[in-house]
Design an enzyme around this catalytic site. Sequence first.
Site, short mmCIF file in Angstrom:
data_model
loop_
_atom_site.label_atom_id
_atom_site.label_comp_id
_atom_site.label_asym_id
_atom_site.label_seq_id
_atom_site.Cartn_x
_atom_site.Cartn_y
_atom_site.Cartn_z
N GLU A 184 58.38 19.36 -2.88
CA GLU A 184 59.66 20.12 -2.99
C GLU A 184 60.51 19.68 -1.99
O GLU A 184 60.31 19.86 -0.72
CB GLU A 184 59.37 21.58 -2.68
CG GLU A 184 60.22 22.72 -3.55
CD GLU A 184 60.96 23.43 -2.47
OE1 GLU A 184 62.02 22.67 -2.22
OE2 GLU A 184 60.54 24.08 -1.72
N CYS A 243 66.76 24.65 1.33
CA CYS A 243 66.56 23.61 0.20
C CYS A 243 67.32 24.06 -1.12
O CYS A 243 67.74 23.13 -1.89
CB CYS A 243 65.10 23.32 -0.14
SG CYS A 243 64.30 24.92 -0.49
P1 NDP Z 1 60.15 16.22 7.28
O1 NDP Z 1 60.07 15.48 5.76
O2 NDP Z 1 60.29 15.37 8.18
O3 NDP Z 1 58.94 17.05 7.53
C1 NDP Z 1 58.23 18.07 6.81
C2 NDP Z 1 57.11 18.00 7.21
O4 NDP Z 1 56.22 17.09 6.97
C3 NDP Z 1 56.70 18.70 8.58
O5 NDP Z 1 55.68 19.77 8.52
C4 NDP Z 1 56.27 17.37 9.28
O6 NDP Z 1 55.62 17.72 10.34
C5 NDP Z 1 55.25 16.71 8.34
N1 NDP Z 1 55.15 15.44 8.15
C6 NDP Z 1 56.11 14.28 8.47
N2 NDP Z 1 55.46 13.13 8.40
C7 NDP Z 1 54.27 13.40 8.23
C8 NDP Z 1 53.11 12.57 8.14
N3 NDP Z 1 53.17 11.40 8.09
N4 NDP Z 1 52.02 13.17 7.87
C9 NDP Z 1 51.70 14.47 7.89
N5 NDP Z 1 52.73 15.44 7.78
C10 NDP Z 1 54.07 14.78 7.99
O7 NDP Z 1 61.20 17.42 7.26
P2 NDP Z 1 61.96 18.09 8.29
O8 NDP Z 1 61.29 19.40 8.20
O9 NDP Z 1 61.96 17.48 9.65
O10 NDP Z 1 63.21 18.25 7.80
C11 NDP Z 1 64.13 16.98 7.53
C12 NDP Z 1 64.95 16.95 6.46
O11 NDP Z 1 64.06 17.45 5.29
C13 NDP Z 1 65.93 17.87 6.49
O12 NDP Z 1 67.05 17.85 7.20
C14 NDP Z 1 66.43 18.31 4.96
O13 NDP Z 1 67.14 17.27 4.37
C15 NDP Z 1 64.94 18.08 4.53
N6 NDP Z 1 64.32 19.60 4.09
C16 NDP Z 1 64.09 19.95 2.87
C17 NDP Z 1 63.53 21.34 2.56
C18 NDP Z 1 63.15 21.55 1.30
O14 NDP Z 1 62.69 22.85 1.32
N7 NDP Z 1 63.55 20.85 0.12
C19 NDP Z 1 63.36 22.11 3.61
C20 NDP Z 1 63.64 21.52 5.04
C21 NDP Z 1 63.97 20.16 5.10
P3 NDP Z 1 56.19 17.53 11.67
O15 NDP Z 1 57.42 18.87 11.72
O16 NDP Z 1 55.16 17.83 12.70
O17 NDP Z 1 56.88 16.24 11.92
#
Ligand code: NDP
Length: 688
Positions: free
Chosen positions: A263, A302
Site C-alpha cells: 500500500e 496515504c
Molecule cells: P519508507 O518507504 O521509507 O518506509 C516505510 C517502512 O519501510 C518503514 O517501516 C521503513 O523502516 C521500512 N523500510 C525501509 N526500507 C526497508 C528495508 N530495506 N527493509 C525493511 N524495511 C524497510 O516510507 P517512509 O515511512 O519513510 O515515508 C516516506 C514516503 O512514503 C512518504 O513521504 C510518503 O510519500 C510515502 N508514504 C506512504 C504511505 C502510505 O500509506 N501509502 C504512508 C507513509 C508514507 P524505517 O522507518 O526504519 O526506515
Amino acid sequence: MSVTTPALLPSFLSGSWTNPSDAAQDGVAELRDASTGAVVGLMPKASADLASAFEYARTAGRDSLGDLTFHERALRLKALAQHLTANKDRLYELSAKTGATRIDSMVDVDGGIGVLFTMASKGRRELPNATVIPDGPTEVLSKDGSFIGEHVYSRIPGVAVQINAFNFPVWGMLEKLAPAFLAGVPTIAKPATPSSYLAVECVKIMDESGLLPEGSLQIVAGGARDILEHIDYRDMVSFTGSAGTAAKLRTEALARNARFTSEADSLNAAILGRDVEEGSAEFSAFVRAVVTEMTVKAGQKCTAIRRVIVPHAMVEPVQKAVAARIAEKTVVGDPRTEGTTMGALVSEDQLRDVREAVSRLEAAGGRNVLDPLPVPEGGAFMSPVLLVWEDAEATELHEVEAFGPVTSVLGYETDDDAVRLAARGAGSLVATVCTADPKTAARLTLGIAGHHGRVHILNAETARSSTGHGSPVPHLVHGGPGRAGGGEELGGIRSVKHHMQRSAIQGSPNMLTAVTGQWHRGAERRISGEPEFGGSPELEHPFRKSLAELEIGDAFVSALRTVRREDIQAFAEETGDTFYAHTNEEAAAANPFFPGIVAHGYLLVSWAAGLFVSPEPGPVLANYGLENLRFITPVAAGDSIRVELTAKRITPRETDEYGEVAWDALLVNQDGETVATYDVLTLVAKTR
Ligand code: NDP
C-alpha cells in the site's frame, strides 16, 4: 510503563523484551518529538535476533493460534481491544509527540482499536467456529455423486510480516494484525523509525494484558534491514510506505516466493461534478472534505486528496472557499497547545522532503494561492499549500506526491476529461466524486473505479453521515491498483482470507465432511424416523439432542404426506396468495413451468416443518431463518412430499449457553424427485 526519555527502545521478540546485544556498537537513531525536537527515545540501528523470532513465530506462535478456533480468536481480539481502550491515554500521550493532534490520534489509536472490535465481531458473525473456511458450493464431479470437490481456506503455513509507515503507527499495525490473528497466522511487526515508540507502547499494553497467545505478535524496534532474509514461500509480507521501498521489498519477497501486498503513496483525486453550484450543500461538503484531507495528520495520509479536479469555472470559487476555510479554521502548532488544529509533520526529514516536493510542483507550474499561516519556531511545522494549475496536463501534477498539507486544484471540461485526469494518478487508493446527480455519479464512479481501490460518493445526503474520503473502514477494501501498490487490505473477512490458502479439495462426501467439519450430501448419516425411507425407530430424533450430543450427520426422515386440491385452495384463501398458478387451472396449465394448478412453495415449506418437527419442549430453542431456498420440481394436487433433515453445520457460541445448527433440508416427492432444498437455521441449547 511509558517509554522514558531517552531510553533505548526495546523489541518484543521470542517472548521477551530485548535489545540487540551489539546496539551500542552499531549506534542508535534519535527519535524526536515532532514539535519540540526533544529526544523521545533511542532506537538501535542494529538488527535484533530475527532468525530466532521467525523460528519462535513458526513454532510457538503457530501452535498457540492453531489451538484456537476463529471464534476464540475473535473473542481474544475483542478483549485486546477492550484492554487497549482502557489504556489508551498512554498511547495518546506518545501520539502527541509524533505531531498528532487529539483528532489525529483518534484516527490512529481509536481507529486501530476500532478495527479490532469490528473484525472481532465479523469473525464471530461471519466465520464458522472452526479453523477452516469452506468457499463456495460443492461441485459434483461424478454422476453418482461419490466424487465431489470444494474449495477450502486454511491458514498459510508461515508468518505475517508487516512493515509499516510512520504516519499511523497504531492503526497501521492493528489493521494488519486483526486479520492475520483471526486467520491464525503469527505476526512480526516492523514499525517505521520516526513513530516506532508509539507502536512499541501499543504492543507493551497488549503484552501486559496476558491475552496475546504466545508468539502471536512480535515487534522489532530497529532497522531490520535483513527482515526479508528470513522469509520464504510460507510467509506473507504486508508493506505500507513509499513506492520506492515497496518496489525494492516486493522484488526481494517475490524472489523468495513469499506473498507480498503493498500500500504505497498515491495521488488521490476529488472530482467536483459539473452540476454542483457554488453555495450548494455539495459545494460546501466538497470544500470541507478538501480542507480536512489537507490538514488532518498535517496531510500525512496515504489517502489524502492530492488533486482537486473541478470544472474550469469552479477553479476560482473552490480555491477561494478552501483558502477562506483554512484561514478561518486552521491553527498550526504543538498539538498539546490549546487551540491547535493542525500539528507538526513527523520529523524534520519529512518536512524537508515535503518542501522539496512543493518546490518541484511549483517549478512545474503549480502556484500556491494560500497566505502562509503563522507557525511556531522549531519543530517540523508547515503552513498548508494550495497549488493552482493552469496546465492540468503537467506531468509533475500527476506524479509528484508532497506527503504533507499540500494539494493541487486543476480544471476540467467534460466528464470524460475528469475521468482521464483522475486516471493519470496511475492507480490510487481512493477518489471522491461529489455530485447531486445520480447519473453523473454513476458515470464518474464507473469511469474511475478501475483506477481506484475505493470511490467515495459525496452529496448532500452523505455530507453529515460519511466517514470521510480519507478514512478506510474495516468493512471495506483498503488498497489500490498501480502506483497505490496493487495490494488489498481490510474488506471485512476478505482480509482474513488474504492470510489463508484456498485449496481445491476433491474426494468423497465422507472425506469432505471430515475435512471441512460440515456434512455433505451423500455422506454417512445416523437416520431416525420413518423406516420406509431408511429411518431407524431406535434412534432419537435429532431435535431431542443438545448441542453437546448432536453430531453432523444426525438426521430425521419423515413419512409422505399427500397434497390435495382442497389444501392448495385453503392455503390460497388463508394467506391471500391467490396467484393464478394455485387457483386457475387453465391459466396454470398455460404456464410453461407448471402441469396445472400447483401447490404454493410456502405451503410445502410449512408442511415440511410439520413433517420434521419434534414438538415437545427440548433443546431446540428457535428457528431463526432459512437459507438458500430453491423450489425445483412443482407439486400438483395428488402428489406427495416428504422431508429429510440432516444436521449440517454446528456452531457453538463461545459466550452463550446455546449454539447455531444449520440443517440440510431436502423435500422430495413420491417418485424421489427433489422438490425443494434449503438450510434451516436453529438455535440449540448446549445442554438438555
Ligand atoms: P519508507 O518507504 O521509507 O518506509 C516505510 C517502512 O519501510 C518503514 O517501516 C521503513 O523502516 C521500512 N523500510 C525501509 N526500507 C526497508 C528495508 N530495506 N527493509 C525493511 N524495511 C524497510 O516510507 P517512509 O515511512 O519513510 O515515508 C516516506 C514516503 O512514503 C512518504 O513521504 C510518503 O510519500 C510515502 N508514504 C506512504 C504511505 C502510505 O500509506 N501509502 C504512508 C507513509 C508514507 P524505517 O522507518 O526504519 O526506515
